[in-house]
Design an enzyme around this catalytic site. Structure first.
Site, short mmCIF file in Angstrom:
data_model
loop_
_atom_site.label_atom_id
_atom_site.label_comp_id
_atom_site.label_asym_id
_atom_site.label_seq_id
_atom_site.Cartn_x
_atom_site.Cartn_y
_atom_site.Cartn_z
CD1 TRP A 14 -2.14 -2.09 0.37
CD2 TRP A 14 -3.12 -1.09 2.11
NE1 TRP A 14 -3.26 -2.81 0.69
CE2 TRP A 14 -3.88 -2.22 1.76
CE3 TRP A 14 -3.54 -0.30 3.20
CZ2 TRP A 14 -5.05 -2.58 2.44
CZ3 TRP A 14 -4.69 -0.67 3.88
CH2 TRP A 14 -5.44 -1.79 3.50
CE LYS A 15 4.62 1.13 -4.16
NZ LYS A 15 5.26 1.50 -5.41
CD GLU A 100 8.12 3.22 -4.01
OE1 GLU A 100 7.52 3.04 -2.94
OE2 GLU A 100 7.59 3.04 -5.13
CD GLU A 170 8.41 -4.52 -6.46
OE1 GLU A 170 7.18 -4.67 -6.59
OE2 GLU A 170 8.91 -3.65 -5.74
CB SER A 216 3.04 -1.11 -13.91
OG SER A 216 3.56 0.15 -13.51
#
Ligand code: PGA
Length: 255
Positions: A14-15, A100, A170, A216
């Site tokens: 969900w970040k 990230e 990823e 994505s």
């Protein structure tokens, strides 16, 4: 390689989205949407939503994961969360090495390894993320880079611990960009990762290790990506916030 020997896992990352109140509403929608899944379903909300998520998913087929963990057991690390704290809440999984974190929070292969080891020691399952940037792909170093990231992340991890490790491939250029790797690109790198695991731990462990693709992945492309021999699931960002889309990916992984 036999895909039937591995557990497909669809995990939603969900970040930094959803307050605890919003999380409760999303989980209420997700529970009926994924209840017939024939794969493992994981949601990874922000730390502040974990208590609520564990409480609301009790007795369902949804497992809860965190998005990061610190490597020390406790102490003067302001703002950090330990693996024991997550375990005590009833959290089952944790993501380590997300790009990230590497890009914005100075995560390195070495700290990814330390976090992974701490999480395993606390009895958590770990989704270890690896992947190349666009520049690295264009330089032709994807295979070496991903192999290196995988080997360093798994340093000190025993063959027995590998049953609690999931690897997520990823590609950084595919995350949140709407630009998905082709199923051939995803397959090629996931297969390479499995070869690295085989080199480290032997074929039996490699065949039993779940390797996800992330970047994505959505309701429209999941079928094709998940149909590849070495793609055993997905780590889903944007689409995990939409119950119908997430459920469609879970269905694709359940075939
Ligand atoms: P995305 O994110 O699905 O929004 O590209 C995937 C991830 O970062 O895990």
């Amino acid at each position: 390689m036999n895909k039937a020997t591995r557990k497909a896992i669809i995990a939603g990352n969900w970040k930094m989205n959803k307050t605890a109140t919003e999380a409760a509403a999303l989980i209420a929608d997700l529970i009926p949407a994924v209840k017939n899944a024939d794969c493992e379903v994981v949601i990874c909300p922000p730390f502040t939503d974990l208590v609520k998520a564990v409480e609301l998913t009790k007795g369902t087929n949804i497992h809860v994961g965190a998005q990061n963990v610190h490597f020390e057991k406790s102490g003067a690390f302001t703002g950090e969360i330990s693996a024991d704290m997550l375990k005590d809440l009833g959290v089952a999984y944790v993501i380590t090495g997300h790009s990230e974190r590497r890009q914005y929070f100075a995560e390195t292969d070495v700290t990814v390894n330390k976090r992974t080891a701490a999480a395993l020691a606390a009895g958590l399952k770990v989704i270890v993320c690896v992947g190349e940037t666009l520049e690295q792909r264009e330089q032709g170093v994807t295979a070496e880079l991903v192999a290196l990231q995988t080997k360093i992340a798994l340093g000190g991890v025993s063959a027995d611990d590998m049953k609690n490790i999931v690897i997520a491939y990823e590609p950084v250029w595919a995350i949140g960009t709407g630009r998905t790797a082709t199923s051939e690109q995803a397959q090629e790198v996931c297969k390479n990762i499995r070869a690295v695991v085989a080199e480290l731990y032997g074929n039996a462990v490699a065949e039993a290790t779940t390797i996800q693709y992330g970047g994505s992945m959505n309701a429209g492309n999941a079928d094709e990506l998940l149909g590849k021999a070495d793609v055993d699931g997905g780590l889903i960002g944007g689409a995990s916030l939409k119950p119908a889309d997430f459920a469609a990916i879970v269905t694709a992984a359940s075939k």
